[in-house]
Design an enzyme around this catalytic site. Structure first.
Site, mmCIF file in Angstrom:
data_model
loop_
_atom_site.group_PDB
_atom_site.id
_atom_site.type_symbol
_atom_site.label_atom_id
_atom_site.label_comp_id
_atom_site.label_asym_id
_atom_site.label_seq_id
_atom_site.Cartn_x
_atom_site.Cartn_y
_atom_site.Cartn_z
ATOM 1 N N CYS A 110 0.933 1.153 0.193
ATOM 2 C CA CYS A 110 1.252 -0.090 0.881
ATOM 3 C C CYS A 110 2.560 -0.688 0.364
ATOM 4 O O CYS A 110 3.619 -0.149 0.625
ATOM 5 C CB CYS A 110 0.087 -1.074 0.813
ATOM 6 S SG CYS A 110 0.209 -2.344 2.096
ATOM 7 N N HIS A 216 -4.377 2.234 2.898
ATOM 8 C CA HIS A 216 -4.991 2.012 1.583
ATOM 9 C C HIS A 216 -6.120 3.015 1.303
ATOM 10 O O HIS A 216 -7.297 2.672 1.421
ATOM 11 C CB HIS A 216 -5.559 0.594 1.501
ATOM 12 C CG HIS A 216 -4.545 -0.469 1.234
ATOM 13 N ND1 HIS A 216 -4.124 -0.795 -0.046
ATOM 14 C CD2 HIS A 216 -3.843 -1.254 2.075
ATOM 15 C CE1 HIS A 216 -3.224 -1.765 0.031
ATOM 16 N NE2 HIS A 216 -3.031 -2.062 1.310
ATOM 17 N N GLU A 218 -7.254 4.043 -1.461
ATOM 18 C CA GLU A 218 -8.097 3.647 -2.609
ATOM 19 C C GLU A 218 -9.292 2.816 -2.162
ATOM 20 O O GLU A 218 -10.335 2.822 -2.824
ATOM 21 C CB GLU A 218 -7.258 2.900 -3.658
ATOM 22 C CG GLU A 218 -7.030 1.407 -3.420
ATOM 23 C CD GLU A 218 -6.072 1.091 -2.271
ATOM 24 O OE1 GLU A 218 -5.474 2.023 -1.714
ATOM 25 O OE2 GLU A 218 -5.934 -0.104 -1.934
#
Ligand code: MN
Length: 250
Positions: A110, A216, A218
């Protein structure tokens, strides 16, 4: 020993008793689940500390956060620009440049993806809805959970590291950004784009591992374990880097 993966943090100055360095724990959990040793890297204020930090790591993950200051890519601020933090920009750009000198594996997520592009000479859309005609809605309203999927991306090159990790073709990802890559820096190649043409992933053209992801992963690894492959790719590159640097020392 596990590969040491630095993860950059942000300055949280909204707490009542002082400034904190903070990070969403999903970055830490994802790196650990991929077999790496997560180590938090605060905002560093001098060049020597940045060099020492890079010398003590096997890989670096640049995390998400606020907008990179447009002065960093030669633009004045336009309406729609969000909060920025010059100290964090300075620290992370220094880390990226020091990492590239050594060939240290880098993953940007990001803001981290945008920051790498700026550090290497690219530019950003300061606000996609205002600057990219026909842009998708890349930024859901406040309250959307980070593991909710938002739009698709097309992985162009089947030989890219990203396609090798996630498979080629079209995949759905989450999306929590109002900025994006405008001009890609020299030495970077787009490896995934959204339907509106926005670069959602890039990689470095040289031999060293360098990957930027606008989405994202994660936040998706717990619900969609396939996304863990991105972190495995980083950890494997860091392990190879570590073996190489140990050999050099001997
Ligand atoms: Mn997006």
């Amino acid at each position: 020993m596990r590969a040491r993966i630095g993860i950059t943090t942000f300055i949280d100055d909204t707490r009542p008793r002082g400034r904190y360095e903070a990070l969403n724990e999903s970055y830490i959990r994802s790196v650990a689940a991929a077999g790496g040793l997560p180590l938090l890297v605060p905002v560093l204020e001098d060049k020597a500390a940045i060099e020492d930090c890079i010398a003590s790591l096997d890989g670096l993950l640049l995390s998400g956060g606020n907008d990179v200051l447009p002065l960093r890519y030669g633009e004045e601020p336009l309406t729609g620009l969000g909060l920025s933090c010059a100290a964090r920009d300075e620290s992370e750009i220094g880390l990226v440049l020091a990492a590239r000198e050594r060939g240290l594996p880098l993953l940007g997520i990001c803001r981290g993806h945008q920051l790498i592009n700026v550090a290497l000479g690219g530019s950003l859309y300061q606000d996609l809805p205002r600057q990219l005609p026909g842009a998708l809605d890349h930024s859901p309203p406040e309250g959307q959970m980070m593991d909710e999927l938002r739009h698709t991306i097309e992985l162009g090159d089947a030989d890219s590291r990203l396609a090798r990790a996630l498979g080629s073709g079209k995949i759905a990802v989450n999306s929590f950004h109002h900025q994006g890559v405008k001009r890609l820096a020299p030495g970077l190649a787009a490896t995934a784009t959204a339907q509106d043409g926005l670069v959602e992933a890039f990689e470095g053209e040289g031999g060293a591992f360098l990957m930027g992801l606008q989405f994202h992963p994660e936040a998706l690894t717990a619900r969609y374990p396939a996304f863990l492959a991105v972190f495995r790719a980083l950890v494997e590159a860091a392990e190879a880097y570590r073996r190489g640097s140990v050999t050099k020392l001997i």
